[in-house]
Design an enzyme around this catalytic site. Structure first.
Site, PDB file in Angstrom:
ATOM      1  N   ASP A   1      32.359  43.801  45.773  1.00  0.00           N
ATOM      2  CA  ASP A   1      33.699  43.388  46.141  1.00  0.00           C
ATOM      3  C   ASP A   1      34.474  44.663  46.499  1.00  0.00           C
ATOM      4  OD1 ASP A   1      35.815  41.700  46.496  1.00  0.00           O
ATOM      5  OD2 ASP A   1      36.397  41.655  44.396  1.00  0.00           O
TER       6      ASP A   1
ATOM      7  N   ASP B   1      34.403  41.131  39.794  1.00  0.00           N
ATOM      8  CA  ASP B   1      35.164  40.996  38.552  1.00  0.00           C
ATOM      9  C   ASP B   1      34.572  39.960  37.615  1.00  0.00           C
ATOM     10  OD1 ASP B   1      35.860  38.600  39.667  1.00  0.00           O
ATOM     11  OD2 ASP B   1      37.928  39.127  40.084  1.00  0.00           O
TER      12      ASP B   1
ATOM     13  N   ASP C   1      34.326  35.683  41.243  1.00  0.00           N
ATOM     14  CA  ASP C   1      33.067  35.759  41.973  1.00  0.00           C
ATOM     15  C   ASP C   1      31.896  35.151  41.194  1.00  0.00           C
ATOM     16  OD1 ASP C   1      34.162  37.159  44.226  1.00  0.00           O
ATOM     17  OD2 ASP C   1      34.291  38.922  42.952  1.00  0.00           O
TER      18      ASP C   1
END
Length: 678
Positions: free
Chosen positions: A380, A572, A576
């Site tokens: 991410d 995180d 996700d």
């Protein structure tokens, strides 16, 4: 309740091998073997809930070696009487008794363990192999060798116990971080109570040098803490009034007051401790294979030893029973799988310990194996490679709109969101104007927010949101690098706000190290493509995709996996979750930030440093390398000496090396990982 070893349908042993159980009990490291459940057939009595097995583990190193020392002294004297200083009285039953006494301190405990294993249903244990071999040596008059084999086996077992104790030490550093007692203030009077009895709302008084026992909110104006227990970093972390402080942090400066906000069992440290204690319950495939292998291998070896004794009778003209029995006993000693059943789990424990010392928590040794083979790291952007702290860069509004009025409405609407962008806008605009009334507020996933203000529709989000509501705008969002927040009011495009996030200081080092490890990198983000591409190009990330919804991220990971390549996803661990579940290894960044990260990910990085990603992969690779070195060493040496033993070319002394010697070499190799710098 009697202990019985359990296996599942795939042959996976659900508990411990006899020798493992003994050695890990002696090392006070039973929690490294398995996660005990109420119904697993173990009956342990604990006086407290600390996760430790309190048994015969208070022995000093000297006490552990004492039986071997006694046996060694008696053996050396006996060998001297046999070879160097012959004594007329040292013959017959006197000689036999002397060797029997030398054998007793090291041999009787092993024979006892052999009977215990048989009683528990595990007939072909390492203890039985050593008992048969050494008693057999006595039976054919090879007294010195019988004592020597058991002596070296006992010494090897002590070394194994010490090695396990060392491996446990790194893991146990976390388990010792939570204090048993806390000092609370009642009517301004200090009172010491058990940490587990503290209630939410209690005020803890924390002196300099003391560890915090529960999570809470800092009431003092400021305080500095050592967070090494939680992050692996000893660099002081200064907190201010109102900030969250966590169990395990050490107060460094003045007396601080902390208001308890979380129950003892729900604290961040409690969850981390539980994770670490349970980590070794999930075995790596290599480890499971060795356990299964030993279960099949040992009975076969015993059968072969019997055949080595009997078969030659029908084919050898000058057959002498004692000679072939000796060869069979040598064969048994060599075949003992100690080097494998101890050094391999020890290697994985060492890897888990080394990782936890560096603030990286693996949920099982199976993930150490998995991360070692990772070919792609998908990450991410926000909070992983960037700080996740947004700042408003520019506000561009059409002249027909009142800038202050629009910003106040946007600030009021964004207050309905917890997104970092909302925080950035709030910090820029200031206090929320409570006189602004929001009606029909709605969050549109992946797009932004909508509400009615003064009877007119207000839209705040990305340009996809404006497209959805057919709002026309006169600029190309792709030409602006920063994150764009589009604003529309009363059906018209009002303008935009640009927001930027800063790249983490060790992000570049992370990508460089991943490339050095031969790992391909991909960045997936819901942020706009130009921003994602800008960050990716700056860091040298192989592939980057922006403007993604959660389901888009899933599809991108599926595309990579469709090429038969392994994927680790770093995020995180909450938003996700679908991608984490799909990936081969899910890595959660910022374990201090969210309880859910600890629940969802396979690996938890306890601070926000992306440089821990290549470190975790490297620890996995080194652990796997050491484990396979040990497997190769054990099989090659044992294979050679087994052939020599069956052919009569190897004596008990070579057998001792092939068993105890190889086990010790493998153990020394396994503990190397605890000394490595990553």
């Amino acid at each position: 309740m009697e202990h019985k070893h359990k296996y599942d349908a795939q042959g996976k042993q659900l508990c411990c091998t006899p020798q493992e159980e003994k050695i890990y009990t002696d090392a006070d490291a039973k929690m490294l073997l398995e996660k005990h459940h109420d119904d697993d057939g173990h009956n342990h009595e604990h006086t407290d809930d600390d996760g430790h097995n309190h048994g015969s583990t208070d022995k000093s190193t000297f006490q552990m070696f004492l039986p071997a020392i006694i046996s060694f002294v008696l053996l050396i004297i006996a060998i001297a009487f046999d070879n160097w200083f012959p004594q007329s009285w040292f013959t017959g039953w006197v000689r036999i008794v002397w060797y029997a006494v030398a054998y007793a301190p090291v041999g009787l405990p092993v024979i006892k363990e052999a009977f215990e294993s048989i009683r528990k249903g595990d007939v072909f244990s390492e203890f039985l192999l050593m008992s048969i071999a050494t008693i057999g040596a006595f039976a054919i008059g090879e007294y010195p060798e019988g004592v020597a084999v058991m002596l070296f086996y006992a010494v090897g077992e002590v070394f194994q116990t010490l090695a396990v104790t060392r491996a446990k030490a790194n893991i146990k550093t976390l388990l010792d971080q939570r204090p048993d007692e806390v000092t609370i203030l009642e009517n301004n009077q200090a009172k010491t109570i058990k940490a587990e009895t503290a209630s939410i709302g209690n005020i803890i008084q924390l002196k300099p040098g003391e560890k915090l026992g529960l999570d809470g909110e800092l009431l003092s104006e400021t305080a500095s803490f050592n967070t090494a227990a939680l992050t692996g970093e000893s660099k002081p972390d200064t907190k201010t009034k109102g900030e969250t402080v966590l169990a395990g942090m050490i107060n460094l400066t003045t007396v601080a007051q902390v208001k308890v906000t979380t129950a003892y069992t729900d604290s961040k440290l409690s969850k981390i401790l539980e994770l670490v204690q349970n980590a070794t319950a999930q075995k790596a495939p290599t480890e499971l294979f060795i356990r299964k292998f030993a279960k099949i291998y040992t009975p076969i070896v015993v059968l072969l030893a019997v055949l080595i004794t009997i078969i030659p009778y029908f084919f050898v003209s000058d057959y002498v029973f004692s000679q072939w029995l000796y060869r069979a006993l040598v064969f048994l000693v060599i075949s003992c799988p100690c080097a494998l059943v101890i050094s391999i789990p020890l290697g994985y424990f060492g890897g888990i310990g080394a990782a936890s010392k560096n603030g990286i928590l693996f949920k099982g040794s199976n993930f150490l194996d998995a991360i070692a083979d990772i070919k792609n790291v998908v990450m991410d952007k926000t909070g992983t490679m960037t700080e996740g702290v947004f700042k408003v860069q520019e506000v561009v509004l059409k002249s027909e709109f009142n800038k202050d009025e629009i910003l106040k409405m946007v600030n009021a609407l964004e207050s309905q969101s917890t997104h970092p962008v909302a925080t950035a806008i709030h910090q820029y605009v200031g206090e929320i104007d409570n006189s602004i009334r929001l009606d029909n507020t709605e969050e549109i996933a992946g797009h932004g927010l909508k509400a009615n203000v003064n009877g007119k529709e207000l839209l705040v989000g990305n340009f996809k949101l404006l497209d959805q509501f057919n709002i026309k705008y006169d600029l190309d969002p792709a030409t602006i690098v920063y994150t764009l927040i589009a604003i529309a009011y009363d059906g018209k495009f009002a303008g935009y706000i640009t927001i930027a996030d800063s790249i983490k200081e060790d992000a570049q080092l992370t990508i460089d190290k991943l490339k050095a490890l031969g790992v391909k990198t991909t960045m997936l983000s819901g942020d706009k493509s130009t921003v994602v591409k800008f960050v990716a190009d700056k860091l040298g990330i192989n592939n980057a995709f922006g403007d993604l919804l959660p389901e888009d991220k899933v599809n991108k990971v599926k595309e990579i996996k469709a090429q038969n390549e392994t994927v680790a996803f770093v995020g995180d661990g909450v938003n996700d979750a679908p991608v984490v579940a799909l990936s081969d290894v899910g890595i959660a960044m910022g374990g201090l930030g969210s309880d859910a990260t600890i629940e969802t990910a396979d690996v938890v990085i306890q601070d926000d440093k992306p440089s821990k990603i290549p470190m975790a992969i490297n620890i996995g690779k080194q652990t796997k390398k050491i484990v396979w070195q040990n497997i190769t060493l054990a099989f090659v040496v044992k294979g050679i000496v087994l052939v020599l033993g069956a052919g009569g070319l190897a004596t008990m002394w070579e057998a001792v090396f092939a068993d105890v010697g190889v086990a010790l070499l493998a153990i020394l190799n396994a503990v190397r990982i605890q000394r490595m710098k990553f």
